[in-house]
Structures are given as C-alpha cells and as structure tokens.
Write an enzyme that holds these catalytic residues in place. Structure first.
Site, PDB file in Angstrom:
ATOM      1  N   ASP A  68       0.964  -1.639  -0.262  1.00 34.04           N
ATOM      2  CA  ASP A  68       0.249   0.179   0.337  1.00 34.04           C
ATOM      3  C   ASP A  68       0.728   1.187   0.452  1.00 34.04           C
ATOM      4  OD1 ASP A  68      -1.694  -2.171   0.557  1.00 34.04           O
ATOM      5  OD2 ASP A  68      -3.217  -1.089   2.067  1.00 34.04           O
ATOM      6  N   ASP A  69      -0.090   1.886   0.476  1.00 41.23           N
ATOM      7  CA  ASP A  69       0.727   3.899  -0.684  1.00 41.23           C
ATOM      8  C   ASP A  69       1.667   4.774  -1.263  1.00 41.23           C
ATOM      9  OD1 ASP A  69      -0.796   3.553   1.777  1.00 41.23           O
ATOM     10  OD2 ASP A  69       0.054   4.315   3.518  1.00 41.23           O
ATOM     11  N   HIS A 119      -6.136   2.827  -4.100  1.00 39.71           N
ATOM     12  CA  HIS A 119      -5.938   2.704  -2.852  1.00 39.71           C
ATOM     13  C   HIS A 119      -6.204   4.897  -2.601  1.00 39.71           C
ATOM     14  CE1 HIS A 119      -4.746   2.343   0.953  1.00 39.71           C
ATOM     15  NE2 HIS A 119      -3.718   2.799   1.353  1.00 39.71           N
ATOM     16  N   HIS A 123      -5.733   9.664  -0.021  1.00 39.78           N
ATOM     17  CA  HIS A 123      -5.119   9.054   1.134  1.00 39.78           C
ATOM     18  C   HIS A 123      -5.984  10.179   2.301  1.00 39.78           C
ATOM     19  CE1 HIS A 123      -3.556   6.344   3.863  1.00 39.78           C
ATOM     20  NE2 HIS A 123      -3.569   4.958   2.667  1.00 39.78           N
ATOM     21  N   HIS A 214       3.922  -1.967   3.218  1.00 41.85           N
ATOM     22  CA  HIS A 214       3.895  -0.719   2.045  1.00 41.85           C
ATOM     23  C   HIS A 214       4.569  -0.653   1.734  1.00 41.85           C
ATOM     24  CE1 HIS A 214       0.957  -0.256   5.376  1.00 41.85           C
ATOM     25  NE2 HIS A 214       0.448   0.806   4.865  1.00 41.85           N
TER      26      HIS A 214
HETATM   27 ZN   LIG Z   1      -2.862   3.135   3.235  1.00 38.01          ZN
END
Ligand SMILES: [Zn+2]
Length: 247
Positions: A68-69, A119, A123, A214
């Site tokens: 993620d991210d 995602h 965010h 991540h």
């Molecule tokens: Zn995230």
C-alpha cells in the site's frame, strides 16, 4: 445485511412498544449503544463483511503479497528488485496523487508483471469521514489514472486505513469495485526494528495469507527479502489480489 436487519428489529420494537409493550428508555439506549458498537466494529474490521463483502484470504498453498501507499520513487524500485530476485508477483495498491508524480514507475510495476490496485486519490487523513460522493470521485479519478498509465480497467479497491464504513462501502459498490483486505498486518509503518516485523510476519504466515506491507518505507525491501527467503523454501504460489475473488 446485519445492519439492515438490526434497523428493522429496532423499528419493529418501536412499533410493538407503541401498541403493546412498555419498554424502558434504558432498553432503547442499550440497543442503540449495541448498534453503535456493531457499526464501529464493522467499519474497522473488513473481515466481518459488515457493510460490504471484502476479500481477506486466499485458498490453498498461496500467499498474496500486497503493498500500500506507493509508488515511491525512493523505495518502490528496491521492492521490485527483491520480488524479481525471488520470482514473486504482487499487488500494489497505489495512491492516485503519488501515481501522478511517478508515472513511469507505475508503468514499471505493471511491466514487471505486477498488478495495480486503487488505494484512493488523496489517502486523506479525513477519508473515513468523507461522504459517498467524495469517495466515488476519489475512486474514479484513481481508476482513470490507472487506465491512462496501464491500459487496464481497475476493479480492486483497498480503502485507506482499512476503514469500510457505510459511505466507503457504498462508494465501492457504486463503482463496482471489489474490496481487498488482508489477514496479516505487518505493522511495518509503526515498528522501527525491521527484524521484529519479519518475526511477526513469519509467526503468522501460512496457506491463504494476504500480507499487508507498504512500499514507501525504507525497511520494506529488507523485510520482504527475509520473508521471501523463508516462504520460497515452502513452495508457496504467489498470487495477485484479483485471484482472491471468489463467487
Ligand atoms: Zn494506506
């Protein structure tokens, strides 16, 4: 489903109370409190499937690696190198804003055979209090960017912070997205000692694992290398998020 049944029950109780029963105010307060607790639990734990279905585990001798991210110009290339070293494939749940700043990197991830998931666009820290319309915009804007950069229609969504409240679940449904969760959280964003993260993951990993990492963190390549050194001896098949979806 649970949520609707609960609301119906409350409504029937109210009706029954009006005509026959004489429930105290405390009974309603207790029921309301129970409902609030259920909503909070349902919003924060995707595996409960409270507001919409989400996929949090695989079948058979498989591991789904999810990042993620990202993408991060600083750290994602090293993550890709480690995946290549061990012949593993993964899913990257990218943030729209970061993809817009790292377009070639997105194409590189895709070019190496990995999958890009959605995602959200910003965010934002406030994502969990956004209205449905705003979440729909975030999902669509990110999907449009994924389409532009990879030529692929994206239907995989991982909500920021793993929060799946009624607005976010409703937006995911409206955009026909499949919600992808996880069953092993590495805590790689909050644990400084990378060895501790590795130990935590290895103690939990097994068939059907969906691991959350991540790719915007300095320690991730090291952590991933140690995990894959271990799992590659056990002949797991590395799958991507779309393979978690079952009818
Ligand atoms: Zn995230």
């Amino acid at each position: 489903m649970v949520r609707n049944s609960f609301l119906l029950l409350m409504f029937l109780l109210l009706l029954a109370d009006y005509f026959f029963l004489d429930l105290s105010l405390w009974a309603y307060l207790a029921l309301t409190l129970l409902y609030i607790l259920l909503v909070v639990a349902g919003s924060s734990s995707m595996s409960l499937n409270f507001f919409t279905r989400s996929y949090t585990s695989g079948k058979g001798n498989t591991i789904a690696l999810t990042f993620d991210d990202g993408p991060s110009a600083e750290h994602t290339p090293a993550v890709l190198e480690v995946l290549e070293k061990w012949g593993a494939t993964a899913t990257f749940f990218c943030i729209g804003e970061r993809m817009a700043r790292n377009k070639e990197l997105v194409q590189m991830i895709k070019g190496k055979g990995h999958r890009i998931g959605n995602h959200s666009y910003t965010h934002s820290n406030l994502f969990s209090i956004f209205g449905k319309k705003r979440v729909v915009e975030e999902i669509q804007r990110t999907n449009a960017l994924i389409r532009e950069l990879t030529g692929e229609e994206c239907s995989l969504f991982r909500p920021p912070y793993g929060v799946l409240n009624p607005n976010i679940a409703g937006a995911a449904k409206a955009c026909r997205m499949q919600v992808i969760g996880w069953n092993i959280r590495s805590f790689d964003t909050s644990t400084k000692d990378h060895q501790k993260v590795v130990e935590r993951v290895l103690a939990r990993i097994g068939p059907g694992a969906v691991l959350l990492l991540h790719d915007d963190r300095e320690n991730t390549p090291k952590i991933l290398d140690a995990i894959l050194a271990h799992t590659s001896q056990q002949h797991y098949r590395y799958i991507q998020a779309h393979e978690l979806i079952t009818k």
